[in-house]
Design a protein around this motif. Structure first.
Motif, short mmCIF file in Angstrom:
data_model
loop_
_atom_site.label_atom_id
_atom_site.label_comp_id
_atom_site.label_asym_id
_atom_site.label_seq_id
_atom_site.Cartn_x
_atom_site.Cartn_y
_atom_site.Cartn_z
N PRO A 227 47.03 -49.68 -49.19
CA PRO A 227 48.23 -49.03 -48.64
C PRO A 227 48.75 -49.82 -47.44
O PRO A 227 48.05 -50.68 -46.89
CB PRO A 227 47.71 -47.65 -48.21
CG PRO A 227 46.25 -47.86 -47.95
CD PRO A 227 45.81 -48.90 -48.93
N THR A 228 49.97 -49.54 -47.05
CA THR A 228 50.56 -50.18 -45.87
C THR A 228 50.86 -49.10 -44.83
O THR A 228 51.57 -48.15 -45.13
CB THR A 228 51.86 -50.91 -46.24
OG1 THR A 228 51.58 -51.88 -47.25
CG2 THR A 228 52.45 -51.61 -45.03
N PRO A 229 50.33 -49.24 -43.61
CA PRO A 229 49.41 -50.29 -43.16
C PRO A 229 48.02 -50.11 -43.75
O PRO A 229 47.67 -49.03 -44.23
CB PRO A 229 49.41 -50.11 -41.64
CG PRO A 229 49.69 -48.65 -41.44
CD PRO A 229 50.65 -48.27 -42.53
N TRP A 230 47.22 -51.20 -43.66
CA TRP A 230 45.86 -51.14 -44.17
C TRP A 230 45.03 -50.11 -43.40
O TRP A 230 45.24 -49.91 -42.20
CB TRP A 230 45.17 -52.48 -44.01
CG TRP A 230 45.67 -53.58 -44.89
CD1 TRP A 230 46.75 -53.54 -45.72
CD2 TRP A 230 45.11 -54.89 -45.01
NE1 TRP A 230 46.89 -54.74 -46.36
CE2 TRP A 230 45.91 -55.59 -45.95
CE3 TRP A 230 44.03 -55.52 -44.44
CZ2 TRP A 230 45.63 -56.91 -46.30
CZ3 TRP A 230 43.75 -56.83 -44.78
CH2 TRP A 230 44.55 -57.52 -45.71
N PRO A 231 44.06 -49.49 -44.07
CA PRO A 231 43.11 -48.67 -43.33
C PRO A 231 42.24 -49.53 -42.42
O PRO A 231 42.12 -50.76 -42.62
CB PRO A 231 42.27 -48.01 -44.43
CG PRO A 231 42.43 -48.90 -45.62
CD PRO A 231 43.80 -49.49 -45.52
N VAL B 104 52.99 -59.49 -41.02
CA VAL B 104 51.64 -59.45 -41.60
C VAL B 104 50.72 -58.61 -40.72
O VAL B 104 49.94 -57.78 -41.22
CB VAL B 104 51.07 -60.87 -41.77
CG1 VAL B 104 49.61 -60.81 -42.21
CG2 VAL B 104 51.89 -61.65 -42.80
N ALA B 105 50.78 -58.80 -39.41
CA ALA B 105 49.90 -58.07 -38.50
C ALA B 105 50.16 -56.57 -38.57
O ALA B 105 49.21 -55.76 -38.55
CB ALA B 105 50.08 -58.57 -37.07
N ALA B 106 51.42 -56.18 -38.66
CA ALA B 106 51.74 -54.75 -38.78
C ALA B 106 51.24 -54.21 -40.12
O ALA B 106 50.72 -53.09 -40.19
CB ALA B 106 53.25 -54.54 -38.65
N ARG B 107 51.38 -55.01 -41.19
CA ARG B 107 50.91 -54.58 -42.50
C ARG B 107 49.39 -54.44 -42.51
O ARG B 107 48.84 -53.54 -43.13
CB ARG B 107 51.37 -55.58 -43.57
CG ARG B 107 51.20 -55.07 -44.99
CD ARG B 107 51.54 -56.14 -46.01
NE ARG B 107 52.70 -56.92 -45.63
CZ ARG B 107 52.75 -58.25 -45.69
NH1 ARG B 107 51.71 -58.92 -46.11
NH2 ARG B 107 53.84 -58.89 -45.34
N ILE B 108 48.70 -55.32 -41.83
CA ILE B 108 47.24 -55.26 -41.77
C ILE B 108 46.77 -54.04 -40.99
O ILE B 108 45.66 -53.55 -41.20
CB ILE B 108 46.68 -56.56 -41.15
CG1 ILE B 108 46.85 -57.72 -42.14
CG2 ILE B 108 45.23 -56.44 -40.76
CD1 ILE B 108 46.44 -59.06 -41.59
N GLY B 109 47.62 -53.54 -40.09
CA GLY B 109 47.26 -52.32 -39.39
C GLY B 109 47.00 -52.46 -37.91
O GLY B 109 46.48 -51.54 -37.28
N PHE B 110 47.36 -53.60 -37.32
CA PHE B 110 47.23 -53.74 -35.87
C PHE B 110 48.29 -52.89 -35.17
O PHE B 110 49.40 -52.68 -35.71
CB PHE B 110 47.40 -55.20 -35.45
CG PHE B 110 46.19 -56.05 -35.75
CD1 PHE B 110 45.05 -55.98 -34.97
CD2 PHE B 110 46.20 -56.93 -36.82
CE1 PHE B 110 43.94 -56.76 -35.24
CE2 PHE B 110 45.10 -57.72 -37.11
CZ PHE B 110 43.96 -57.63 -36.33
N ASP B 111 47.96 -52.41 -33.97
CA ASP B 111 48.94 -51.61 -33.24
C ASP B 111 50.01 -52.52 -32.63
O ASP B 111 49.94 -53.74 -32.70
CB ASP B 111 48.28 -50.73 -32.19
CG ASP B 111 47.55 -51.54 -31.10
OD1 ASP B 111 47.95 -52.69 -30.83
OD2 ASP B 111 46.57 -51.02 -30.53
N ARG B 112 51.00 -51.89 -32.01
CA ARG B 112 52.16 -52.64 -31.54
C ARG B 112 51.78 -53.70 -30.50
O ARG B 112 52.31 -54.82 -30.53
CB ARG B 112 53.19 -51.67 -30.95
CG ARG B 112 54.51 -52.31 -30.58
CD ARG B 112 55.54 -51.26 -30.22
NE ARG B 112 55.77 -50.35 -31.33
CZ ARG B 112 56.57 -49.29 -31.27
NH1 ARG B 112 57.20 -49.01 -30.14
NH2 ARG B 112 56.75 -48.52 -32.32
#
Length: 817
Positions: free
Chosen positions: A376-380, A486-494
């Motif tokens: 899923p986007t963002p990643w868990p 990519v970083a947002a999709r991976i799940g890193f915060d802002r």
């Protein structure tokens, strides 16, 4: 003119007719690739058949045999003719005269000829002593003469090869390895040898030989197409140069690309690299299978003897992670694994394989590629942690990454990877393609992980720093945009997304400034400080700069360059230093935390609460099944006493619970109640299997605190019983004192490779040093533990400077030991 007309012309006109027909065939633009190679072989067969028939009238027991590439019917424009004149030994003089009638017309036309005259017995004997001869004979094909003689030799050669395979296959593997050492890897070279380099045509032929042994077979998907592409490029190279060469030189690549109808030389190289990567991966898988089969054959008789010749021994399966086990030297999926329901499984399996230093099973990778759900986007959080673990595993990361790449899993996880995959770099400094350079940078960054407080950001920035090279314009500018996405999709915060974008945008800033600007000029240093923005980002950028240069090639980094960059970093750090950070104030306890604290004080023992953290259902699957657990929040309240930290950490390690984050603090009880309670708020996850019950955890914790459970001994026993693996060689731990980080305590920072029992060992060491952990902030970033311990002396004051350094040094020595 049709191929039939060409053959007729060759037969009617002798050598000159063959030469004209051959030239006409090679100049036909409409026919190329496999059809042209087959037609050229057929035309040559007809001509040689005519030469053979003219000199073999009344002669029996003689045949003309094509071997090697010609035997496979793959004649490139300037290929050698590999021929064997086979005879039964009855009339050697007549055979010698026949040989002259065939060889001399070939030489007269200026064609390269590799020839021999032998009886079947001589051919078998020569093959037995010369592996290259035997490989050529495996492709023996009848051209003219006694068909039975040729068939008999082919049958005998194949039988010899299969009977001798346990001895000859290791020889062939060694030959391939020696050739790779000399010629390099085809998929990375700017001027590759299409035949001799690793992943080239020689390796493709070796895979055919392995298949002919019946011991193992190469993964066939894409292999035939890869081989065809390399042969097509060699054909075009022969036609454009007019020479029998296999080296794709820089000055000839544009012509070869035009001959093949490709856009440019970069497109040509990318196709060559993609084909070579398929052959290389197939070779890795095949030779691994050969080794497993030969090892099994060697061990089986001894096992049967030990078992009395009866039951078949069971294959050992050792768990590595949830849904992932080691079996027979490979990482495979557990029987209970459900990749169709577990989107994190590919990353979890890859991380486990890299950490254990083991290859991923081809079957496992293909099964995950076929049925695994997209993330899923963002990643868990678990997916992001497993990616970081994979990137931080050092050299084993490369082989595991290539296995995922071979089955298309990387571009499925990171779609932007497609633009850099197999992309050449026409720069003498670079020794890798763009994608391999990114992985090499991550490997180098893993060696520098102890230098930074956020190794996860370092590793991901290493993976993404050149991601913009697949786009027009400045790759740093394009890369910043891609990295944000990519970083947002991976799940890193802002905040983390902003740091990663800054690292990618400015990954060349330090090296360019240090080597091209006056560092004595304050404006130079201020401009770098403004671009970087913070001390933590500067720390990351320094490590990324070194990793990037080391992964580029030997000419990109030196002690001189390193000293210039270090000097610049020191000057920028001084500009950015705006006061030491203070220890953050702890948040007020929640109602549940207060309830647990009061209960712990009332009972005089530990109180636990477990709360599962789950992934919310997606819009596509709002109600299908139970949500997948991402981890468990563990709250523990214990009356203040010595040994709590090592006891809790040890019990969790004993139950195979991995600590993701952890906080410890002393909680004062409400007014009117004397005493304090230690409150631990941790996030944990099971390595594999189900979570233990809270009652069992509490019982073991009680026993650990009262001394009736020897945690250290239990962990040592389990470690001794665990099968030894190569694993990844992690950089050494680093323990430092953060000066002026807090007015109320001494801050000891630990950066080490995460491992079962690590926090238990640290807690024991701090207890032994007679320091009290006032609070701690523990995080596991991939395979890296980044921990900060706020400690005081017995009287509650910060440690004297010398004592703090001594404690840190002792802790580091313990972790290194």
């Amino acid at each position: 003119m049709t191929s039939t007309e060409m053959r007729t012309e060759a037969e009617d006109s002798g050598p000159s007719g063959y030469a004209a027909a051959r030239l006409r065939l090679l100049q036909e633009g409409a026919q190329s690739g496999p059809p042209r190679r087959a037609a050229l072989a057929e035309l040559t067969d007809e001509w040689l058949t005519g030469l053979f028939g003219a000199g073999a009238e009344g002669l029996r027991g003689v045949s003309l045999v094509a071997v090697g590439g010609y035997g496979r019917g793959e004649l490139s424009p300037r290929s050698d003719l590999d021929l064997l004149l086979l005879h039964d030994g009855a009339d050697s003089g007549t055979v010698a005269a026949l040989a002259d009638r065939i060889w001399y017309p070939i030489w007269d036309l200026g064609l390269a000829l590799d020839h021999s005259v032998r009886t079947p017995g001589e051919a078998r004997k020569t093959a037995g002593g010369d592996l290259k001869v035997q490989l050529g004979l495996l492709d023996a094909r009848h051209i003219a003469g006694d068909l039975g003689l040729t068939a008999g030799l082919r049958t005998a050669i194949l039988a010899d090869w299969r009977n001798q395979a346990p001895k000859r296959l290791p020889e062939l593997q060694e030959l391939c390895a020696e050739r790779a050492e000399r010629q390099g890897e085809l998929q990375y070279l700017l001027e590759p040898d299409l035949k001799e380099a690793r992943g080239g045509l020689r390796d493709a032929t070796a895979l055919r030989a392995v298949a002919a042994s019946w011991l193992a077979d190469a993964p066939r998907e894409g292999l035939a197409d890869a081989r065809r592409r390399l042969l097509d490029v060699r054909d075009a190279l022969h036609l454009t140069t007019g020479r029998a060469t296999d080296r794709l030189a820089l000055q000839e690549q544009d012509q070869v690309a035009a001959e093949l109808g490709l856009l440019d030389a970069d497109t040509l190289l990318r196709q060559v690299y993609e084909a070579a990567r398929v052959v290389s991966y197939a070779s890795d898988v095949t030779w691994r299978e050969v080794g497993r089969v030969l090892k099994s054959r060697a061990v089986r008789p001894r096992l049967r003897a030990m078992l009395g010749g009866g039951a078949k021994p069971a294959v050992e399966r050792s768990p590595l992670a949830e849904g992932v086990v080691e079996m027979d030297g490979e990482v495979v999926l557990a029987r209970a694994a459900r990749p169709e329901r577990d989107p994190v499984l590919p990353l979890r399996a890859a991380a486990a394989a890299a950490q254990a230093g083991l290859p991923l099973s081809l079957h496992a990778v293909r099964r995950m590629a076929a049925v695994a759900r997209p993330l899923p986007t963002p990643w868990p959080a678990e997916a992001r942690e497993q990616l970081v673990t994979l990137l931080g595993s050092g050299r084993p990361t490369i082989e595991v990454w290539e296995a995922l790449e071979a089955e298309g899993l990387i571009t499925r996880l990171l779609p932007d990877w497609e633009r850099v995959r197999c992309r050449p770099q026409r720069n003498a400094v670079h020794i890798w393609t763009v994608d391999r350079h990114l992985i090499e940078t991550a490997v180098r960054a893993s060696e520098l992980a102890r230098r930074v407080g956020r190794p996860d950001l370092l590793l991901v920035s290493a993976l993404l720093h050149d991601i913009g090279k697949g786009w027009p314009g400045d790759h740093s500018v394009a890369g910043e945009i891609i990295a944000r996405d990519v970083a947002a999709r991976i799940g890193f915060d802002r905040a983390d997304v902003a740091v990663l974008a800054t690292l990618v945008r400015h990954h060349l800033l330090l090296i360019d400034t240090a080597t091209r600007r006056d560092l004595e000029d304050p404006a130079t240093v201020r401009s770098v400080a403004e671009a970087v923005g913070s001390q933590s980002t500067l720390e990351l950028l320094h490590a990324l700069t070194e990793a990037d240069a080391l992964a580029t090639g030997p000419a990109a980094w030196s002690s001189w360059r390193g000293s210039l960059v270090a000097d610049l970093v020191k000057r920028v750090a001084a500009v950015l230093a705006g006061g030491a950070p203070e220890e953050p104030e702890a948040a007020a306890p929640t109602a549940e935390q207060e309830r647990l604290a009061i209960e712990a004080f009332r009972t005089g023992g530990p109180v636990l609460a477990l709360r599962a953290q789950t992934e919310p259902p997606t819009e596509e699957e709002p109600t299908t099944g139970d949500p997948e657990p991402l981890g468990v929040e563990l709250l523990i309240a214990v009356p203040d006493q010595p040994g709590v930290l090592p006891a809790v950490a040890g019990v969790l390690a004993m139950h195979r619970l991995t600590v993701r984050t952890a906080e410890l603090r002393a909680l004062d009880l409400p007014d009117g109640v004397e005493g304090s309670v230690l409150l631990l708020n941790w996030r944990v996850a099971a390595e594999y299997g189900s979570l233990p019950q809270a009652a069992r955890l509490r019982a073991d914790l009680v026993r650990s605190l009262d001394g009736s459970l020897d945690i250290a001994a239990r962990l040592a026993e389990r470690d001794a019983a665990y099968p030894r693996r190569r694993g990844t060689i992690a950089p050494p731990p680093r323990v430092t004192v953060a000066s002026a980080a807090s007015r109320h305590a001494t801050v000891i920072e630990v950066r080490a490779h995460d491992a079962p029992g690590l926090l238990h060992r640290i807690g024991r060491a701090l207890e032994d040093a007679n320091v009290w952990v006032r609070s701690m902030h523990v995080s596991t970033l991939g395979a890296n533990a980044v921990d900060a311990f706020y400690v005081t002396g017995p009287k509650g004051a910060p440690l004297p400077a010398e004592e703090a350094v001594s404690v840190a040094r002792g802790l580091e020595e313990m972790l290194r030991g």
